[in-house]
Structures are given as C-alpha cells and as structure tokens.
Write a protein that holds these residues in place. Sequence first.
Motif, PDB file in Angstrom:
ATOM      1  N   ALA A  14       0.815  -1.224   0.000  1.00 45.69           N
ATOM      2  CA  ALA A  14       0.000   0.000   0.000  1.00 45.69           C
ATOM      3  C   ALA A  14       0.851   1.277   0.000  1.00 45.69           C
ATOM      4  O   ALA A  14       0.321   2.380   0.112  1.00 45.69           O
ATOM      5  N   GLY A  15       2.176   1.120  -0.106  1.00 48.51           N
ATOM      6  CA  GLY A  15       3.058   2.293  -0.158  1.00 48.51           C
ATOM      7  C   GLY A  15       3.386   2.879   1.191  1.00 48.51           C
ATOM      8  O   GLY A  15       3.734   4.061   1.303  1.00 48.51           O
ATOM      9  N   GLY A  16       3.285   2.057   2.245  1.00 44.27           N
ATOM     10  CA  GLY A  16       3.611   2.540   3.584  1.00 44.27           C
ATOM     11  C   GLY A  16       5.098   2.833   3.725  1.00 44.27           C
ATOM     12  O   GLY A  16       5.937   2.076   3.231  1.00 44.27           O
ATOM     13  N   LYS A  17       5.416   3.945   4.379  1.00 40.71           N
ATOM     14  CA  LYS A  17       6.823   4.289   4.660  1.00 40.71           C
ATOM     15  C   LYS A  17       7.197   3.593   5.964  1.00 40.71           C
ATOM     16  O   LYS A  17       6.706   3.964   7.032  1.00 40.71           O
ATOM     17  N   PRO A  27       4.424   1.043   9.408  1.00 37.43           N
ATOM     18  CA  PRO A  27       4.315   2.236   8.565  1.00 37.43           C
ATOM     19  C   PRO A  27       4.150   3.501   9.408  1.00 37.43           C
ATOM     20  O   PRO A  27       3.285   3.557  10.285  1.00 37.43           O
ATOM     21  N   VAL A  28       4.981   4.505   9.156  1.00 36.91           N
ATOM     22  CA  VAL A  28       4.808   5.787   9.855  1.00 36.91           C
ATOM     23  C   VAL A  28       3.715   6.586   9.137  1.00 36.91           C
ATOM     24  O   VAL A  28       2.989   7.359   9.766  1.00 36.91           O
ATOM     25  N   GLN A  29       3.595   6.358   7.814  1.00 39.98           N
ATOM     26  CA  GLN A  29       2.530   6.987   7.031  1.00 39.98           C
ATOM     27  C   GLN A  29       2.419   6.256   5.697  1.00 39.98           C
ATOM     28  O   GLN A  29       3.291   5.467   5.336  1.00 39.98           O
ATOM     29  N   TYR A  30       1.343   6.559   4.981  1.00 37.90           N
ATOM     30  CA  TYR A  30       1.172   6.045   3.622  1.00 37.90           C
ATOM     31  C   TYR A  30       1.332   7.214   2.659  1.00 37.90           C
ATOM     32  O   TYR A  30       1.644   8.330   3.079  1.00 37.90           O
ATOM     33  N   GLU A  31       1.086   6.968   1.378  1.00 40.83           N
ATOM     34  CA  GLU A  31       1.292   8.026   0.383  1.00 40.83           C
ATOM     35  C   GLU A  31       0.373   9.220   0.619  1.00 40.83           C
ATOM     36  O   GLU A  31       0.676  10.340   0.223  1.00 40.83           O
ATOM     37  N   THR A  32      -0.767   8.996   1.274  1.00 39.59           N
ATOM     38  CA  THR A  32      -1.696  10.093   1.587  1.00 39.59           C
ATOM     39  C   THR A  32      -1.067  11.117   2.527  1.00 39.59           C
ATOM     40  O   THR A  32      -1.394  12.296   2.459  1.00 39.59           O
ATOM     41  N   ILE A  35      -1.185  14.211   7.617  1.00 31.41           N
ATOM     42  CA  ILE A  35      -2.283  15.178   7.804  1.00 31.41           C
ATOM     43  C   ILE A  35      -3.599  14.608   7.289  1.00 31.41           C
ATOM     44  O   ILE A  35      -4.628  14.659   7.971  1.00 31.41           O
ATOM     45  N   LYS A  36      -3.580  14.033   6.076  1.00 29.62           N
ATOM     46  CA  LYS A  36      -4.819  13.478   5.521  1.00 29.62           C
ATOM     47  C   LYS A  36      -5.297  12.270   6.324  1.00 29.62           C
ATOM     48  O   LYS A  36      -6.501  12.073   6.508  1.00 29.62           O
ATOM     49  N   GLU A  37      -4.368  11.462   6.819  1.00 33.69           N
ATOM     50  CA  GLU A  37      -4.739  10.307   7.637  1.00 33.69           C
ATOM     51  C   GLU A  37      -5.384  10.778   8.945  1.00 33.69           C
ATOM     52  O   GLU A  37      -6.413  10.256   9.373  1.00 33.69           O
ATOM     53  N   HIS A  38      -4.778  11.769   9.568  1.00 36.77           N
ATOM     54  CA  HIS A  38      -5.298  12.347  10.817  1.00 36.77           C
ATOM     55  C   HIS A  38      -6.721  12.889  10.589  1.00 36.77           C
ATOM     56  O   HIS A  38      -7.647  12.594  11.356  1.00 36.77           O
ATOM     57  N   MET A  39      -6.888  13.668   9.523  1.00 38.89           N
ATOM     58  CA  MET A  39      -8.194  14.285   9.236  1.00 38.89           C
ATOM     59  C   MET A  39      -9.247  13.238   8.890  1.00 38.89           C
ATOM     60  O   MET A  39     -10.426  13.411   9.224  1.00 38.89           O
ATOM     61  N   ALA A  40      -8.830  12.154   8.234  1.00 38.91           N
ATOM     62  CA  ALA A  40      -9.781  11.077   7.921  1.00 38.91           C
ATOM     63  C   ALA A  40     -10.358  10.493   9.213  1.00 38.91           C
ATOM     64  O   ALA A  40     -11.564  10.254   9.315  1.00 38.91           O
ATOM     65  N   VAL A 222      -9.372   5.120   5.295  1.00 37.77           N
ATOM     66  CA  VAL A 222      -7.997   5.041   4.773  1.00 37.77           C
ATOM     67  C   VAL A 222      -7.098   4.324   5.778  1.00 37.77           C
ATOM     68  O   VAL A 222      -7.350   4.367   6.986  1.00 37.77           O
ATOM     69  N   PRO A 223      -6.050   3.649   5.284  1.00 40.22           N
ATOM     70  CA  PRO A 223      -5.062   3.086   6.215  1.00 40.22           C
ATOM     71  C   PRO A 223      -4.235   4.214   6.832  1.00 40.22           C
ATOM     72  O   PRO A 223      -3.919   5.189   6.146  1.00 40.22           O
ATOM     73  N   CYS A 224      -3.925   4.095   8.115  1.00 37.62           N
ATOM     74  CA  CYS A 224      -3.193   5.143   8.842  1.00 37.62           C
ATOM     75  C   CYS A 224      -1.949   4.561   9.506  1.00 37.62           C
ATOM     76  O   CYS A 224      -1.959   3.416   9.952  1.00 37.62           O
ATOM     77  N   GLY A 225      -0.910   5.383   9.581  1.00 37.08           N
ATOM     78  CA  GLY A 225       0.344   4.950  10.178  1.00 37.08           C
ATOM     79  C   GLY A 225       0.581   5.501  11.572  1.00 37.08           C
ATOM     80  O   GLY A 225      -0.291   6.136  12.181  1.00 37.08           O
TER      81      GLY A 225
END
Length: 362
Positions: A14-17, A27-32, A35-40, A222-225
């Motif tokens: 899924a492109g997780g860092k 994953p610390v975050q994904y490509e989103t 900020i977008k993960e938090h807001m989701a 969304v997946p979140c890191g």
Amino acid sequence: MELKTPLYDAHVKAGGKIVEFGGYLLPVQYETGVIKEHMAVRTQAGLFDVSHMGEVLCEGKDALANLNQILTNDFTNMVDGQARYSPMCNEHGGTVDDLIVYKKSDEHYFIVVNAANKDKDYQWMLRHQFGEVTFKDVSSEYAQLALQGPKAMEILKKMTSEENIPEKYYHAVFDAEVAGIPCIVSKTGYTGEDGVELYLASEKAEEMWDTLLEAGKEEGLVPCGLGARDTLRMEAAMPLYGHEMNDDITPLETGLKFAVKMAKNDFIGKSALEEKGTPSIKRIGLKVTGRGIIREHQDVYAGDRKIGHTTSGTHCPYLGYPIAMALVDADSVEIGDTVEADVRGRRVAAEVVALPFYKREK
C-alpha cells in the motif's frame, strides 16, 4: 532484529513508509500523508495496524487477587466483557507501564500491554505472581486492528451483526465474528474518536485488513500509520509510555489519579505513593502562541524560572495549531498562564490550556 507484524507485506504493497517502532517494522505513514490520515480519523474513518501491542492471559482462582496487587486500579467490581485501564507501578511508585485489562470471566482476564514494554511487563508479572494463577504471553497469536473515527461503526455494521458490537465504551464481545472471522471486538481506541479495536488470529490479519478497507470505501476509510496515531492521541491528551510517564514518574504525577485506587488494601507502589504525598509535579497542556513548534524534552519557563520540561509536542492538523504536553512544578502555573519553551536556544511562547485539547462531540 526488528520484527514484522502479520500485515507487513500489506503495508509495503500500500506504499507505507516503514520505520522501526517498539522493535517492529511499521508504517509511519502512507502516500496520503500524516495530515490526511489524521483528518480522515477525525471526520470519517481510519484503519491502524496495532499488532505490535502485547497480549497476556491471566488465569486461575487467584487471577483477580494478582491483578489487584500488581496494578493500581481496582478490578473487583468488573462485569464479564468489561475493560479497565490501569498503570502498573514499581516499588518506588514509578510506572512500569500502562495497560488495559479485559474480564472474560471470574478466572480469565486478557491484558493488553505496550509493544516496547511487552517482555519487561511479562517478566514483572511473573516475578510478582502468587497463589493459583498463570500468566501467559500470547502476543504472537494475535493481530490487532483499530478501526477509528465517526464513520467506524457504520463500516463495522456492514460486516457483522449487532450482538457482536459492544454497547458501551470500554467493553468487549469476546466470541464475536466480523466478516466471518472470529475475533474480540473491543470498544476502545487511542485516537479520541468512536471506534473499535479487533483482536484476531495472526493468520487472518491480512484478510480482515483488506475486507475492512473494501467495506469502508464509501465512508472514506484510509489506512493510517504511526504518525497519525501519535498526532491523534496527542490532540486527545492521551499519555504515551516513555513520554508522559516512565519508571521514575508516578501515575499521580502525570494525571492518572482516576486509575489509582489508594483505598485498595495494597498494591505494588502504594506505600511509596503514600510517602510521596501530594504530587510535586503535574501534567499540563500547552497551546503554542509564538512562532514555532514545541517538541519533547524542551525546558519550560515561567518568566526566568525553569518549571519543567515538555513530554510530547507537534502541530495538530485538526486543531490547526501546535500543542505540547509538559510535566511542571505543581504550584508553578494555572490554566490561562503564559509560559515559554526553550526550542534550540530560542524561547517560544505558549498558553497553559485545559486537557484534553480535543474532545469529540457525543
């Protein structure tokens, strides 16, 4: 050697860092992006892999007596399926860890501990057990997914029937099924939002992950890191072990008095807490009013007087401004006062505000 959760391949796909956290590659975050993960999570829904957390079973005739001795909270009046948060103290009153205990039945409890402390916690429990009880580390058997956000329950209801969903916060259904997969469904979380945490067999983790993401597409799931997990818990002012508490900081000093039952007969650390008396330090919230972001381990000043240090700090996406938590002298400041933090030799102004910074509307 870093460990991988059962969802490692799914995160990479899924492109997780990927970074190391608590001995695990996560994953610390994904490509989103964070900020977008938090807001989701604040506005729709987010899905977290928290399989790095540890699980311990406590079973036997003396299970309850052991929990009441080893932990600061009181588990006497719990009903089956109820969960209760508790710090675990050392003999000096410092915090070994904070954890959640679930009651399955009178002689069967399920304990969830922090990833980085899993082995330390388990050994502590074994060292202090007494009577007819067994503690068993079952962490490798479980994956844990957290479905969080205002749309989380809508998504869950597509995948399971009502009897599998706990009615109350901090309760769980043990023999539940979601999308046909056996799991424990727990109405808990670390984001300040509505939602659930699912405990299931490790080998079923990827199937559950994919099914949830597919089911939640319409709701914006969304997946979140780890990045969003940290900013969300900070907005909700939830303490993190190693930041707001550690082996030297007592639960009373970091504002967890609600989970320390001094009226109990005894527990490890009780006499030390009694000797210390009224805590000389307290945890406060800071809203940054100056220019800059205040991070952890930065000295806090009231005028020229150093009153403590920050324990966590970041810019919060939903609130739209930087915040921090700090441990300071108990008598130094009150809500509404102005303080400054030393950020690499530069003073940054902040206002003392009430915790939590963010509270969802019920």
